[in-house]
Motif scaffolding. Sequence first.
Motif, mmCIF file in Angstrom:
data_model
loop_
_atom_site.group_PDB
_atom_site.id
_atom_site.type_symbol
_atom_site.label_atom_id
_atom_site.label_comp_id
_atom_site.label_asym_id
_atom_site.label_seq_id
_atom_site.Cartn_x
_atom_site.Cartn_y
_atom_site.Cartn_z
ATOM 1 N N VAL A 169 0.568 14.407 0.470
ATOM 2 C CA VAL A 169 1.083 12.848 0.464
ATOM 3 C C VAL A 169 0.386 12.002 1.599
ATOM 4 O O VAL A 169 0.522 12.516 2.674
ATOM 5 C CB VAL A 169 2.467 12.711 0.680
ATOM 6 C CG1 VAL A 169 2.789 11.330 0.782
ATOM 7 C CG2 VAL A 169 3.106 13.476 -0.597
ATOM 8 N N ARG A 170 -0.210 11.098 1.437
ATOM 9 C CA ARG A 170 -0.891 10.086 2.299
ATOM 10 C C ARG A 170 -0.104 8.977 2.469
ATOM 11 O O ARG A 170 0.442 8.326 1.511
ATOM 12 C CB ARG A 170 -2.473 9.712 1.791
ATOM 13 C CG ARG A 170 -3.441 10.729 1.360
ATOM 14 C CD ARG A 170 -3.743 11.665 2.748
ATOM 15 N NE ARG A 170 -4.614 12.789 2.426
ATOM 16 C CZ ARG A 170 -4.742 13.607 3.141
ATOM 17 N NH1 ARG A 170 -4.235 13.823 4.373
ATOM 18 N NH2 ARG A 170 -5.660 14.818 2.964
ATOM 19 N N SER B 119 2.575 4.919 -0.568
ATOM 20 C CA SER B 119 2.169 6.271 -0.366
ATOM 21 C C SER B 119 1.806 6.766 -1.626
ATOM 22 O O SER B 119 1.879 6.392 -2.702
ATOM 23 C CB SER B 119 3.378 7.184 -0.080
ATOM 24 O OG SER B 119 4.266 6.760 1.188
ATOM 25 N N ARG B 120 0.667 7.730 -1.373
ATOM 26 C CA ARG B 120 -0.094 8.287 -2.666
ATOM 27 C C ARG B 120 -0.165 9.916 -2.563
ATOM 28 O O ARG B 120 -0.260 10.308 -1.300
ATOM 29 C CB ARG B 120 -1.372 7.762 -2.750
ATOM 30 C CG ARG B 120 -2.339 7.678 -1.870
ATOM 31 C CD ARG B 120 -3.435 6.776 -1.814
ATOM 32 N NE ARG B 120 -4.404 7.102 -0.864
ATOM 33 C CZ ARG B 120 -4.415 6.647 0.619
ATOM 34 N NH1 ARG B 120 -3.276 6.240 1.029
ATOM 35 N NH2 ARG B 120 -5.280 7.252 1.277
ATOM 36 N N LEU B 121 -0.305 10.516 -3.721
ATOM 37 C CA LEU B 121 -0.631 11.925 -3.637
ATOM 38 C C LEU B 121 -2.001 12.293 -3.978
ATOM 39 O O LEU B 121 -2.587 11.783 -4.968
ATOM 40 C CB LEU B 121 0.212 12.689 -4.685
ATOM 41 C CG LEU B 121 0.306 14.071 -4.758
ATOM 42 C CD1 LEU B 121 0.655 14.700 -3.406
ATOM 43 C CD2 LEU B 121 1.174 14.492 -5.999
ATOM 44 N N GLU B 122 -2.698 12.809 -2.863
ATOM 45 C CA GLU B 122 -4.009 13.328 -3.061
ATOM 46 C C GLU B 122 -4.250 14.724 -2.802
ATOM 47 O O GLU B 122 -3.949 15.042 -1.676
ATOM 48 C CB GLU B 122 -5.051 12.464 -2.116
ATOM 49 C CG GLU B 122 -5.013 10.978 -2.229
ATOM 50 C CD GLU B 122 -6.062 10.046 -1.503
ATOM 51 O OE1 GLU B 122 -6.453 11.020 -0.342
ATOM 52 O OE2 GLU B 122 -6.209 9.015 -1.584
ATOM 53 N N ASN B 123 -4.898 15.392 -3.804
ATOM 54 C CA ASN B 123 -5.120 16.833 -3.540
ATOM 55 C C ASN B 123 -3.971 17.723 -3.160
ATOM 56 O O ASN B 123 -4.191 18.551 -2.169
ATOM 57 C CB ASN B 123 -6.424 17.027 -2.864
ATOM 58 C CG ASN B 123 -7.601 16.426 -3.226
ATOM 59 O OD1 ASN B 123 -7.796 16.410 -4.594
ATOM 60 N ND2 ASN B 123 -8.142 15.672 -2.413
ATOM 61 N N ASP C 119 1.564 13.178 5.811
ATOM 62 C CA ASP C 119 0.790 13.682 6.696
ATOM 63 C C ASP C 119 0.824 13.220 8.008
ATOM 64 O O ASP C 119 -0.188 13.083 8.952
ATOM 65 C CB ASP C 119 -0.681 12.881 6.083
ATOM 66 C CG ASP C 119 -0.715 11.319 5.910
ATOM 67 O OD1 ASP C 119 0.137 10.962 6.291
ATOM 68 O OD2 ASP C 119 -1.825 10.759 5.451
ATOM 69 N N SER D 147 4.625 15.445 -8.184
ATOM 70 C CA SER D 147 4.275 14.034 -8.278
ATOM 71 C C SER D 147 4.981 13.177 -7.388
ATOM 72 O O SER D 147 6.079 13.579 -6.862
ATOM 73 C CB SER D 147 4.441 13.714 -9.898
ATOM 74 O OG SER D 147 5.822 13.882 -9.951
ATOM 75 N N HIS E 57 0.917 -1.190 0.198
ATOM 76 C CA HIS E 57 -0.025 -0.055 0.114
ATOM 77 C C HIS E 57 0.959 1.386 0.109
ATOM 78 O O HIS E 57 1.275 1.752 1.103
ATOM 79 C CB HIS E 57 -0.997 -0.221 1.157
ATOM 80 C CG HIS E 57 -1.841 -1.258 1.462
ATOM 81 N ND1 HIS E 57 -2.917 -1.417 0.306
ATOM 82 C CD2 HIS E 57 -1.600 -2.495 2.136
ATOM 83 C CE1 HIS E 57 -3.463 -2.851 0.836
ATOM 84 N NE2 HIS E 57 -2.531 -3.034 1.872
#
Length: 566
Positions: A71-72, A64-68, A202, A251, A62
């Motif tokens: 970084v989550r 890390s991801r970039l949302e709005n 975060d 990104s 799972h």
Amino acid sequence: MTYRAPAEDHRFILEHVVDFAAVAGTDRFAEATPDTAAAILSEAAKLCDDVLAPLNQAGDLHPSRLENGVVRTSPGFAEGYRAIAAGGWIGLAASPDHGGMGLPMALNTAVNEMVSGACLALQLKPLLTQGQIEALEHHASDELKALYLPKLISGEWSGTMNLTEPQAGSDVGALRTKAEPLGDGTYAITGQKIFITWGDSDITANVCHLVLARLPDAAPGTKGISLFMVPKLLPDADGNPGQANSLKVVSLEHKLGIHGSPTCVMQFDGAKGWLVGGPHKGMAAMFTMMNNARLGVGAQGVGVAEAALQKAVAYAQDRVQGPTAEGVPGIIGHADVRRMLAEARAEVFAARAIALACAVAIDMGNATGDAAWQVRAAFLTPIAKAYGTDTGCRVADTGVQVHGGMGFIEETGAAQFLRDARITAIYEGTNGIQAMDLVGRKLADGGEAAFRLIGEVETLAAAARARLPDLANDLWQAAETLREATEALLAQDLNDRFAGAVPYLRAFALVLGSAFHLKAALADPARAPLARVMIRRLLPEHAALLARSRQGAADLYALPPEALAG
């Protein structure tokens, strides 16, 4: 089978192999008694085993991801990081003036290795913060220290290092990021940086970027580079995170491994920054952070190697394939599997000891101010980084091989170690650059530092002949061959040295690692069988490696690029 942090091996090496007692004997580190060191290693091991290791596969599955624009992070990473911060582990070696423990780098290196073995992707976040702490301690103004260091040490804020740009990787002098004075002592930073580890998350209340940039009057190349503190959120009058700075994550990179660690492309658009150190003195300040990180990355390689090896041994004990020697259950009874595991264990010990020896030299240099210790630390740093990370890749690859076809299946977890370890041989200066540094700058003293280490190995070997004659004689001869090869390199021009730098570094590491194995066997006869694996099976490589190191570059350039393309 789960990861078990090798606290006991670290304790043994510190006490019997790398003379940590000398560090504890200094006024600066007098509190680092054997009992204190043992307690720190034990508590760090509990954190690794119980809290961090269970997060490793979750970070891989799972990412890390970039949302709005935010970084989550991976599941459980926030809790794991807070456990690291709450235990005071980020500030273990930081100055007590701002809330650190002020303990030796040797203990910090041991802890960092164990945390890396538990969850490398998460360990990168405190490691970068530790490097930033050291850079600020040495180069920042008192005002910046007072504002940033307590929050970085506590883990409330985290730190990053911003060097690389799309056109400027190892050639840092080619960077284009600009710093324009704003007239109030601050600067507007504009430019793009890539490969920024943990550039956002975060987890922490603020992310503090150390950014290399050029002032308007800067000279070309590295001489014109300055360093700036550029926080994600501008501190208000009370030092709390306030309004957003003019920077963003463009990104996240999609990487081979360490998926739980967000690697960011950062854009700075007139972001407010504060000068760290003097104008055009950025490289000196940044190298303080990078040298810290290079030892830390070497320890990361050893940590991943340890975890991969533990998994491979457990699998080899459980997996049954055909009859084995003397009826030993599992494929661990097959001679070739036993060879792979034994050689991997020997190299893990050697790389661990080299990293801790480097850390001890750093501690002694800091505690005594003795230039000889500082030179030794500088000499050992590229060896610790390159050999430690090469060992991580090598042992993780061996782990996949021990698993056989199951190693190629992601669900077993063996492949993750190989994918995660691979970056360590690249970042903080590729291992080729480390090797060129070793035969270039580190031999610029006429080989004095190298010959001093070689002499110590020969003295050790000579003294051990009465107890372990076969191992001692082999080691002495290898050290003498290394001495001759070093003399030959010193007679070559620099590019010819560079052509043989990588095999030379590995040969030097094998000799040093074998010396540490011999010391271990002298201190504890139960360790003699592993020392024999290192000295009789792995050390003989040194002769071929040193023969390669002396070949020069002419034959390489005799091949035109089209011949290399096939």
